[in-house]
Structures are given as C-alpha cells and as structure tokens.
Scaffold this active site. Structure first.
Site, PDB file in Angstrom:
ATOM      1  N   ASN A  10     -14.500 -53.771  40.299  1.00 56.43           N
ATOM      2  CA  ASN A  10     -14.634 -53.986  38.857  1.00 56.43           C
ATOM      3  C   ASN A  10     -13.546 -54.972  38.468  1.00 56.43           C
ATOM      4  OD1 ASN A  10     -14.007 -53.881  36.041  1.00 56.43           O
ATOM      5  ND2 ASN A  10     -15.308 -52.058  35.862  1.00 56.43           N
ATOM      6  N   GLU A  37     -18.428 -55.658  35.746  1.00 57.20           N
ATOM      7  CA  GLU A  37     -17.762 -56.169  34.541  1.00 57.20           C
ATOM      8  C   GLU A  37     -17.388 -57.637  34.710  1.00 57.20           C
ATOM      9  OE1 GLU A  37     -15.031 -52.757  32.819  1.00 57.20           O
ATOM     10  OE2 GLU A  37     -15.772 -54.138  31.297  1.00 57.20           O
ATOM     11  N   ASP A 150     -18.663 -49.280  40.015  1.00 58.73           N
ATOM     12  CA  ASP A 150     -17.806 -48.515  39.116  1.00 58.73           C
ATOM     13  C   ASP A 150     -18.670 -47.416  38.537  1.00 58.73           C
ATOM     14  OD1 ASP A 150     -16.234 -47.445  37.173  1.00 58.73           O
ATOM     15  OD2 ASP A 150     -15.972 -49.295  36.023  1.00 58.73           O
ATOM     16  N   ASN A 152     -17.470 -44.801  36.961  1.00 55.27           N
ATOM     17  CA  ASN A 152     -16.773 -44.277  35.769  1.00 55.27           C
ATOM     18  C   ASN A 152     -16.696 -42.745  35.759  1.00 55.27           C
ATOM     19  OD1 ASN A 152     -15.534 -46.146  33.934  1.00 55.27           O
ATOM     20  ND2 ASN A 152     -17.532 -47.078  33.632  1.00 55.27           N
ATOM     21  N   ASP A 224     -14.215 -45.638  41.143  1.00 52.28           N
ATOM     22  CA  ASP A 224     -15.065 -46.569  41.896  1.00 52.28           C
ATOM     23  C   ASP A 224     -15.422 -45.955  43.244  1.00 52.28           C
ATOM     24  OD1 ASP A 224     -14.671 -49.217  40.153  1.00 52.28           O
ATOM     25  OD2 ASP A 224     -12.758 -48.140  40.278  1.00 52.28           O
ATOM     26  N   ASP A 253      -7.814 -53.716  35.922  1.00 55.73           N
ATOM     27  CA  ASP A 253      -7.328 -52.334  35.922  1.00 55.73           C
ATOM     28  C   ASP A 253      -7.932 -51.526  37.074  1.00 55.73           C
ATOM     29  OD1 ASP A 253      -9.686 -52.721  34.518  1.00 55.73           O
ATOM     30  OD2 ASP A 253      -9.232 -51.284  32.947  1.00 55.73           O
ATOM     31  N   HIS A 254      -8.934 -52.079  37.739  1.00 56.38           N
ATOM     32  CA  HIS A 254      -9.510 -51.463  38.935  1.00 56.38           C
ATOM     33  C   HIS A 254      -9.042 -52.212  40.185  1.00 56.38           C
ATOM     34  CE1 HIS A 254     -12.831 -49.150  36.811  1.00 56.38           C
ATOM     35  NE2 HIS A 254     -12.451 -49.989  35.857  1.00 56.38           N
TER      36      HIS A 254
END
Lengths: 263, 263
Positions: A10, A37, A150, A152, A224, A253-254
């Site tokens: 991501n 994303e 991802d 989530n 993930d 951030d991933h």
DNA sequence: GTGTCGTAGG
DNA sequence: CCTACGACAC
C-alpha cells in the site's frame, strides 16, 4: 522450476512515492509488484520509472482521487479482471493470470471509517459488505491463486500492538475478524505471514503517520496480507516484510510484503 | 571600516524553499538576507535553519496566506518598522536600522493583476496607489538607506526581454515606469543594478514558471531592485545577481540580488 | 508552474 | 501526520 518473487505494498500515492518505489524495486528486485492506494488515474500513471527498471507489463485499476490498485510486472500478464463488487465505481481490485498458471489477485479492502457500528457509520457497513462479496467470489475460485493486498484488518491478537486497546478500534473488532475468518475459510486460504512467522511473532505492516516517533512505541498493526491457495502455499519458499521502508524519507504508512514461489 | 554583504530575494514561500535558501546562504554568506513573499505567519516561520547558520536576528512581517517579508541577520537589528501604507493588512514592508547607522527597508510592491487599467482592475490601481504612498514616505527619509525588494516593475527597455511586446503587460507599462521614476526621484535613489551594470546590459531577476525552458528563450524581466541613498551608494563596493539559483531544484521564479557595502 | 488554503479521506 | 483535489494568486 523457477523462482518467482511477488511484492505487495500500500503505497499511499504512487506519484508522491515514486522515489521510494524505485529504491524498493532496485533493492528487492521482485518480478511483480502489486500496489494499493495508487491514487492516480490510469492515464496519468507514472509508467516511465517502472519501464526504466524493466517492468513492461501493467494492469491498472485507478480512479481520480482515492483508492486505486496496480499490478506491475517484468513477466507477461493475461486474462485481467477488475471486480467492482459493490458496483460503486471504487477502484479496489485487479487480477491477472501469469504464464506459470497461477492467478494473482490484488485487493484494497475498505478502511471502514472511524466508528465500528454499521448503523451510524455506513463505511463500516460497506467494509463488511465488501468482505461478504469477496467471500462469495473466493468460494468459487478454481485456479491456484495468490491473494494479496491491504485488507485493513489485523485478525490475531498479536497482529496489533495492544489487543485490549484495539478491540473497539476499526481493523481489529470481533465482527471484522470473524468476517475475515470466513473469507479465509471460503477457499482454505493459507495466510503466508503466519505460515512463515507463526503467532505470536510480531509482524506489523502498518504504523500511523500520526505518531512521528512510530519506532519508539511501535504501535503497529498487521493490516496487509498475502494469502495462497492451499496447493500454491506448498510452493512458497520464502516470505518476509520490509520494515526498514517505514523509515525511509517520505515513507508510506504501510510496508511492502514479499513472497517467493517455486513455479 | 568593514564590509557588509546584504542580499534580497523573492523566495515564493520560505518554507517550500528552505533547502535552496540554505544553499544560497552557505554559498554567498551574506550578513543580512531580505526575503519577500515568505508566505508564512510569523509564528510558523522556519527559524531553525537560519539559527544553525548563525542568523540570530529576525524582523518579520508575515500574514496567513500571501505576501510576507522578512529581514534575517547575523548582525543586530534595531528600530524596526512595518508600514501598512494602504492600511489593508497586507504584509509588504519591514524596515530596520543597523549598528553602522544605515537603514534597511525591505518591500514587496503589489504585482498589480493582469490588466493594466485601473478602471477595470482594482489591483492595478492598488499597485499605483502603493507607489504613491511610498513616494510620500521616501521623500521624507533622512537616514542613509538601502531600499530593497521585489518592486514588480522593470523600468528600462533593457529590463525586459522585449520592450515592444511588454509595453502593455503589467510590470513594464509607461504609467508604472513613470510612477517608479517619481519614487526614485523622491530621494534621488541610486539604482545599484544599473550603477554597476549600465544599460543596456542584461540584468533579469525573474523568469516565469510557465515556460519550463526559461533558459532557452530567456524571457526574463528585472523586477527586483536594490536602491541606495546617494551618499550610501558611494559606499557600495559590489553588486551582483545570482542567476544560477533559477536553475536549482525547486527554484523560486526570482533570483537573489547582493550588494556589498563598506561601512 | 508553483505556491497557499480548505476539505475530505486514511 | 500525509495525500489528493479545487480555488485563487502570481
């Protein structure tokens, strides 16, 4: 028999992150990179950098502002499909078949908003509905498949920095974990992360931007995942996460996940 | 008798440009830097980098979104003043006195909009009115003064890439040039640029962002100026522009000007 | 083109 | 914290 390296990340905008994507590809040299994303329309996707590094095959599913997924490959891609399970125009899935016969499915499951209550937060309901539609799809899959992305959701207690403090936080609520469990059961998916690093090993893949000292308290989550069909899982010879990427300049951030298959 | 180096630069956001400001200061090592278009509130001004390089004295006049001027100095600054000549809250001026007795006045004259007609473009009228108020102020100045900044007017034919094509373009219209001439006459200001590089020498200080190949056709204008009181001009031992800065990464559309004084 | 901001989303 | 976008200014 040859080795196939597949990565998933991501990236939180592939354009804003183009330098670290290059750095990652030069370092890990995966054959295929799955992104979530991407936040870019297909007609403004930054093809050039990937082509410079030998990635000539693309399957994109973008949209103007949010979401967006992509499969970027050194190897040919076939029979691409893009599911819009909720028929709402959101670019959350792209899948392909590889020459070796396996399918690769790249998904970005909705985040689900802040409040874990579908009666007051439609996004949470949408997330659970998205999972239900994936369950119906997954149950019918026949080909050996690698499902990455991802999700989530951090399913296990050891997948979050504090099980107790996150029980009512979207991504780790019992209803999400239960629903993700049914998705996993629908195809007997093998969770490669836990296959290679059994619980309670720490295996976070995401740390919020909101704590700048994220390494200090390590409040991460495993959002993930890479899941393999049962037979395909036997061909997985390696799997790892690339945690240093979270400390690179202008990080996502991933972090990326990598699986190596003998195919 | 010692040497004093003063620089002036329309920086087009001091926060977005912090890396090249550092690069410029490390390279030129001026004693004092005057900035225009800082685009930052005083309470979020990026003091740290300047302090790291030995600049401990600041006189700021910022506002939330637009404009904003600053004097950043290794030497003490006194008797600071901020004129809001048009009483409209726009941060376009800050002035100080130096220990050596000279005053330094830093101004960002309004750009004036697109249409050079005060009856249909109030911004053009505001620009001319701003100049009139500066004339009244300048006529009363008693101290030896260096007046620097982005004047947004290129007065001479050789101050633009094409006098004919820019006669009706804001920054080079006859009415602006005439009004700037009266400002200059009001204190017998010495235009240090033309003092050191007499017309018709090329002396552009600004190139639009809109032509990415700005070096190719060189469609620049001399919008930025350093003017000295007659007696002070005699103490100016050097003056130059820093044209390479326009080619640095993430450049301002303006380049810095530097004057060296024996004081 | 390149900034600022506000809004929306993560 | 970090991104995208749209409006506005230069």
């Amino acid at each position: 028999m040859s080795s196939l390296k597949i990565a998933s990340w991501n990236i939180n905008s592939v354009r804003a992150r183009i330098d670290i994507v290059r750095q990652f590809l030069e370092q890990e040299q995966p054959d295929i990179l799955c992104l979530q994303e991407t936040k870019v329309r297909d007609d403004t996707f930054p093809f050039t950098m990937f082509r410079e590094l030998g990635y000539d095959h693309f399957e994109l599913k973008g949209q103007p502002m949010h979401h967006g997924v992509a499969i970027i490959s050194k190897l040919p891609l076939h029979d691409s499909g893009r599911h819009d399970w909720q028929d709402n125009g959101e670019a959350r899935h792209v899948g392909v078949r590889l020459d070796c016969g396996i399918r690769l499915e790249n998904v970005y499951i909705p985040a689900g908003g802040d409040i874990p209550d579908r009666t007051v937060n439609t996004k949470f309901g949408q997330k659970l509905d998205f999972l239900e539609r994936m369950i119906a799809w997954s149950a019918e899959l026949k080909e050996p498949t690698l499902l990455v992305g991802d999700f989530n959701i951090a399913p296990l207690e050891c997948d979050v920095w504090s099980h107790k403090q996150l029980l009512d936080v979207v991504s780790h609520t019992p209803i999400e974990v239960e629903t993700l469990g049914r998705l996993q059961a629908s195809h007997d998916w093998v969770d490669l992360g836990r296959h290679f690093y059994p619980a309670p090993a720490r295996l976070h893949t995401w740390w919020s931007y909101r704590s700048p000292d994220f390494t200090a308290n390590d409040r991460g989550r495993r959002l993930d995942h890479m899941w393999a069909s049962p037979d395909l899982a036997k061909k997985a010879t390696g799997h790892y996460i690339c945690e240093p990427c979270r400390s690179w300049i202008k990080p996502s951030d991933h972090i990326p996940l990598v699986t190596v298959l003998d195919v």
